[in-house]
Design a protein around this motif. Structure first.
Motif, PDB file in Angstrom:
ATOM      1  N   LYS A 605       0.829  -1.217   0.000  1.00 29.71           N
ATOM      2  CA  LYS A 605       0.000   0.000   0.000  1.00 29.71           C
ATOM      3  C   LYS A 605       0.859   1.262   0.000  1.00 29.71           C
ATOM      4  CE  LYS A 605      -3.725   1.022   2.157  1.00 29.71           C
ATOM      5  NZ  LYS A 605      -4.625   1.368   1.060  1.00 29.71           N
ATOM      6  N   LYS A 606       2.017   1.194   0.653  1.00 35.67           N
ATOM      7  CA  LYS A 606       2.922   2.354   0.662  1.00 35.67           C
ATOM      8  C   LYS A 606       3.490   2.614  -0.728  1.00 35.67           C
ATOM      9  CE  LYS A 606       4.306   1.872   5.512  1.00 35.67           C
ATOM     10  NZ  LYS A 606       5.426   1.588   6.447  1.00 35.67           N
ATOM     11  N   ILE A 607       3.673   1.527  -1.498  1.00 33.89           N
ATOM     12  CA  ILE A 607       4.199   1.666  -2.857  1.00 33.89           C
ATOM     13  C   ILE A 607       3.113   2.155  -3.801  1.00 33.89           C
ATOM     14  CG2 ILE A 607       5.232   0.389  -4.788  1.00 33.89           C
ATOM     15  CD1 ILE A 607       6.358  -1.565  -2.673  1.00 33.89           C
ATOM     16  N   GLY A 608       1.874   1.669  -3.585  1.00 33.05           N
ATOM     17  CA  GLY A 608       0.765   2.017  -4.468  1.00 33.05           C
ATOM     18  C   GLY A 608       0.146   3.363  -4.133  1.00 33.05           C
ATOM     19  N   LEU A 609      -0.950   3.662  -4.821  1.00 34.60           N
ATOM     20  CA  LEU A 609      -1.652   4.926  -4.615  1.00 34.60           C
ATOM     21  C   LEU A 609      -2.471   4.895  -3.330  1.00 34.60           C
ATOM     22  CD1 LEU A 609      -3.090   5.711  -8.181  1.00 34.60           C
ATOM     23  CD2 LEU A 609      -1.120   6.759  -7.087  1.00 34.60           C
ATOM     24  N   SER A 610      -2.669   6.060  -2.753  1.00 35.19           N
ATOM     25  CA  SER A 610      -3.565   6.171  -1.601  1.00 35.19           C
ATOM     26  C   SER A 610      -4.997   5.942  -2.062  1.00 35.19           C
ATOM     27  CB  SER A 610      -3.432   7.558  -0.971  1.00 35.19           C
ATOM     28  OG  SER A 610      -3.776   8.561  -1.930  1.00 35.19           O
ATOM     29  N   GLU A 611      -5.894   5.766  -1.088  1.00 41.11           N
ATOM     30  CA  GLU A 611      -7.292   5.478  -1.416  1.00 41.11           C
ATOM     31  C   GLU A 611      -7.902   6.578  -2.285  1.00 41.11           C
ATOM     32  OE1 GLU A 611      -9.182   2.893  -0.643  1.00 41.11           O
ATOM     33  OE2 GLU A 611      -7.828   1.780   0.647  1.00 41.11           O
ATOM     34  N   GLU A 612      -7.666   7.840  -1.920  1.00 43.87           N
ATOM     35  CA  GLU A 612      -8.309   8.932  -2.662  1.00 43.87           C
ATOM     36  C   GLU A 612      -7.761   9.044  -4.083  1.00 43.87           C
ATOM     37  OE1 GLU A 612      -5.123  11.144  -0.148  1.00 43.87           O
ATOM     38  OE2 GLU A 612      -6.412   9.382   0.028  1.00 43.87           O
ATOM     39  N   ARG A 613      -6.459   8.838  -4.261  1.00 41.66           N
ATOM     40  CA  ARG A 613      -5.880   8.907  -5.604  1.00 41.66           C
ATOM     41  C   ARG A 613      -6.292   7.693  -6.428  1.00 41.66           C
ATOM     42  NH1 ARG A 613       0.329  10.006  -5.588  1.00 41.66           N
ATOM     43  NH2 ARG A 613      -0.108  10.377  -7.794  1.00 41.66           N
ATOM     44  N   GLY A 614      -6.451   6.552  -5.760  1.00 45.63           N
ATOM     45  CA  GLY A 614      -6.890   5.351  -6.456  1.00 45.63           C
ATOM     46  C   GLY A 614      -8.276   5.501  -7.053  1.00 45.63           C
ATOM     47  N   PHE A 615      -9.136   6.256  -6.378  1.00 47.90           N
ATOM     48  CA  PHE A 615     -10.485   6.505  -6.886  1.00 47.90           C
ATOM     49  C   PHE A 615     -10.567   7.764  -7.743  1.00 47.90           C
ATOM     50  CE2 PHE A 615     -11.934   3.785  -3.254  1.00 47.90           C
ATOM     51  CZ  PHE A 615     -12.621   2.867  -4.019  1.00 47.90           C
ATOM     52  N   GLY A 616      -9.445   8.412  -7.963  1.00 51.24           N
ATOM     53  CA  GLY A 616      -9.436   9.598  -8.815  1.00 51.24           C
ATOM     54  C   GLY A 616     -10.096  10.801  -8.171  1.00 51.24           C
ATOM     55  N   LEU A 617      -9.974  10.931  -6.840  1.00 49.82           N
ATOM     56  CA  LEU A 617     -10.596  12.047  -6.129  1.00 49.82           C
ATOM     57  C   LEU A 617      -9.629  13.225  -6.040  1.00 49.82           C
ATOM     58  CD1 LEU A 617     -12.244  10.085  -3.167  1.00 49.82           C
ATOM     59  CD2 LEU A 617     -13.309  10.778  -5.318  1.00 49.82           C
ATOM     60  N   ASP A 618     -10.177  14.433  -6.044  1.00 49.04           N
ATOM     61  CA  ASP A 618      -9.388  15.650  -5.888  1.00 49.04           C
ATOM     62  C   ASP A 618      -9.058  15.816  -4.406  1.00 49.04           C
ATOM     63  OD1 ASP A 618      -8.362  18.204  -5.728  1.00 49.04           O
ATOM     64  OD2 ASP A 618      -9.699  19.006  -7.275  1.00 49.04           O
ATOM     65  N   SER A 619      -7.773  15.805  -4.074  1.00 48.68           N
ATOM     66  CA  SER A 619      -7.361  15.824  -2.663  1.00 48.68           C
ATOM     67  C   SER A 619      -7.843  17.065  -1.916  1.00 48.68           C
ATOM     68  CB  SER A 619      -5.833  15.720  -2.562  1.00 48.68           C
ATOM     69  OG  SER A 619      -5.211  16.781  -3.259  1.00 48.68           O
ATOM     70  N   SER A 620      -8.128  18.149  -2.638  1.00 48.39           N
ATOM     71  CA  SER A 620      -8.591  19.365  -1.961  1.00 48.39           C
ATOM     72  C   SER A 620     -10.002  19.196  -1.409  1.00 48.39           C
ATOM     73  CB  SER A 620      -8.552  20.560  -2.919  1.00 48.39           C
ATOM     74  OG  SER A 620      -9.387  20.349  -4.042  1.00 48.39           O
ATOM     75  N   TYR A 621     -10.735  18.180  -1.879  1.00 46.46           N
ATOM     76  CA  TYR A 621     -12.096  17.938  -1.388  1.00 46.46           C
ATOM     77  C   TYR A 621     -12.168  16.693  -0.506  1.00 46.46           C
ATOM     78  CZ  TYR A 621     -13.283  21.150  -5.186  1.00 46.46           C
ATOM     79  OH  TYR A 621     -13.339  22.239  -6.018  1.00 46.46           O
TER      80      TYR A 621
END
Length: 644
Positions: A605-621
């Motif tokens: 999980k540390k190597i892969g994307l975080s949950e929000e980036r994995g779902f294509g979410l805008d981190s500002s929201y």
């Protein structure tokens, strides 16, 4: 090319197929025959029997199994081992093992395809190992650097270049048939059987023969790019060119009976007049680059499918062009580049790579055979035909596997080791999901609706957000994870005007992309279910915005802020996504195997994307909430109270 156009053979489709599908199998004449005869005195049985083995391998393994039978198993126009797994996974949970083994083996053996094809082409220049390795590494760097820009512009050249390549190899093969017409006896399977049965260690020659069909899996994997009929029609031309090249090499070899060819002499380039060799090597190098490009793109597609099917950690995916199927995964590109360069530096020469090539791809072919047999079973094919299919192809592929096992100590262990590591990655990711699912507790959402309404209207609590959005894994629209309820009411009361629940359902169909809205309480609690194919990028932020726009236009929801000053000016309320990120709690009492799996999972999980980036979410929201993952609570805590 549109989906409708893929269903019929067209001139454009045939040329595209030449450029995309046949890079690997099309460049196999560079090294297959030389691998068969290397280190052995040239004699009729070896040359004619070897050609016979090649012809019947291309006929039984490539033509009959892949072009005729396996291409029938298309998943809404898509192919490949993960598409085949997606077709049968609802009927057989165990099928995931075949999918993971096949996918890992395909990726591992693919690491050696660019080095062996490019090295075989460059060795025609006779620069010597030192300079050949340097030039190959430079070409590799260029190939992998090119990936980030996509191949839309140069991709149009792939088909014509491969057409030139096939015509060239067919012409020189045909021009040498007259060297010894007895090579035509290779069309009789008798000579193949005699070679394997009577030649000293003849059975092991299958390890070299197998090199002629290593690209057969690509014919199925590229089904979605080219279409079934374009592949089938173009294969007739490709197979004829391949056989002519092999027959020409065989006829030339028969002119050198009793000799042992020097390692630097490649029968493929020996067919060319000396004045044409530089041009031939140039064309061969371009074909090798195209073969490498096709394999790298195929690896990106394979990994992206594994991610959608929850068999691989989520990684960053870029889309360099608008062309369908064009994607770029930076981390996989780096992994392949490092792996290919390591292969070149480790083996140095193509003859050493031949000793390692093909071992793990036989495992992929065996897995495809098993999955296809089960697919035919659920399609109600008569048991007699199923038994015949399994007997024939398991016999052929196990024979290739046992012959290729001789390569294990000579470098085959490299691809087996890589395949094992890739399989372990998939297995850990898959098993950890099963372990985590034991912890997930679902509750009936109806039991909490009155409380949600009260919280939404409780002005004594500061409003957390106008629209609060949670990702949910609950398949049942009437259920919700307990951790979501805990987050809303207990962790810190989160008052909002509208609570949104988003569920993503990954379907077996590759490109399906639709959604269903379930309005639980109008303008207060709404569930949106996205039904996405396993090849669709999960860009939930954009998709959710489109859903909200559609609902507003249909007057199904009012997203205007409910603050009095903002409401009268029709200001849209804010949206806030809550993403729950798990960490492994110390309060777990797991068995040793499961402890290893979960630790490996969190490392991945540390190597892969975080949950929000994995779902294509805008981190500002997005607000990330961490919560402990307790899959096996400690039950025997030896603690007692004592009186002082």
């Amino acid at each position: 090319m549109s989906r409708q156009n893929l269903n019929k053979a067209t001139l454009a489709g045939l040329i595209v197929a030449l450029g995309i599908v046949y890079g690997d199998i099309g460049t196999s004449p560079l090294y297959t025959y030389s691998a068969i005869v290397r280190g052995k005195p040239i004699e009729d049985l070896l040359v004619i029997g070897g050609a016979s083995c090649i012809i019947w391998t291309l006929t039984l393994q490539t033509t009959l199994k892949y072009v005729i039978l396996t291409l029938q198993a298309d998943n809404k126009g898509e192919g490949g081992i993960f598409s085949l797994y997606a077709l049968v996974r609802r009927h057989a949970k165990w099928a995931v093992l075949f999918g993971m083994i096949g996918g890992a083996s395909l990726l591992a053996d693919g690491l050696i395809t660019p080095p062996i094809t490019v090295t075989s082409a460059i060795e025609g220049l006779n620069l010597g190992p030192h300079y050949t390795v340097r030039l190959v590494l430079v070409i590799m760097a260029g190939i992998f650097m090119m990936q980030q820009f996509g191949t839309k512009s140069i991709g149009r050249l792939f088909g014509p270049i491969m057409m030139l390549w096939f015509v060239m190899m067919a012409f020189f093969g045909l021009s040498h048939l007259a060297d010894n017409w007895s090579i035509l006896r290779a069309f009789s399977p008798h000579y193949a059987i005699e070679l394997l049965a009577t030649y000293p260690k003849g059975f092991l020659i299958l390890g070299a023969v197998f090199l002629c069909t290593t690209g057969a899996e690509a014919l199925y994997s590229d089904l979605g790019h080219c279409g079934k009929n374009n592949i089938r029609v173009s294969w007739i031309f490709v197979k004829c060119c391949l056989i002519l090249s092999y027959l020409g090499q065989g006829a030339w070899l028969l002119q050198h009976r009793g000799k042992v060819l020097p390692d630097q002499l490649n029968p493929f380039f020996a067919l060319m007049p000396s004045w044409f060799v530089p041009a031939g090597i140039t064309i061969a190098t371009m074909a090798a680059i195209i073969a490498s490009q096709a394999l790298i793109s195929g690896s990106f597609t394979l990994v992206s499918e594994a991610m959608r099917l929850n068999l691989w950690p989520k990684l960053k995916i870029n889309y360099p062009t608008e062309e369908k199927g064009q994607l770029f995964i930076p981390s996989i590109n780096l992994m392949l580049f490092v792996g290919c360069c390591a292969i070149v530096l480790f083996f140095q020469e193509s003859k050493n790579m031949e000793a390692a090539y093909g071992l793990s791809i036989t495992i992929t072919m065996l897995m495809t055979s098993c999955l296809l047999a089960y697919y035919l079973y659920i399609r109600r094919v008569k048991p007699g035909w199923l038994v015949l299919y399994l007997v024939v192809y398991l016999s052929i592929e196990f024979s290739f596997l046992f012959a290729n096992l001789d390569k294990f100590p000579h470098g085959g262990y490299v691809t087996i080791l890589l395949g094992g590591l890739l399989f372990l990655t998939m297995w850990v990711w898959y098993k950890s999901r099963k372990i985590r699912n034991r912890y997930v507790e679902f509750v009936r959402i109806d039991d909490y609706l009155p409380l949600l309404q009260e919280l939404s209207n409780d002005t004594s609590i500061p409003k957390y957000s106008t629209h609060l959005v949670y990702m949910t894994s609950a398949n049942d629209p009437k259920e919700i994870e307990h951790k979501v309820i805990y987050s809303i009411f207990n962790k810190k009361p989160k008052r909002a005007d509208i609570y949104w629940l988003i569920h993503v359902d990954v379907l077996d169909e590759p490109y399906r992309c639709d959604y269903v809205v379930n309005t639980i309480i109008p303008n207060e609690v709404i569930r949106v279910e996205f039904r996405l194919g396993f090849r669709v990028e999960q860009r939930i932020n954009l998709m959710f915005r489109k859903v909200v726009e559609d609902m507003v236009n249909n007057k199904e929801v009012n997203i205007t802020s409910r603050y009095e000053s903002l409401s009268k000016n029709n200001v849209v309320g804010d949206f806030r996504f809550i993403v729950m990120e798990k960490f492994l709690s110390h309060d777990n009492d797991l068995p040793l195997q499961e402890r290893f799996i979960m630790k490996a999972y969190f490392l991945l999980k540390k190597i892969g994307l975080s949950e929000e980036r994995g779902f294509g979410l805008d981190s500002s929201y997005v607000t990330v909430e961490k919560f402990p993952l307790i899959v096996a609570p400690v039950s025997n805590l030896h603690l007692r109270r004592v009186e002082e």
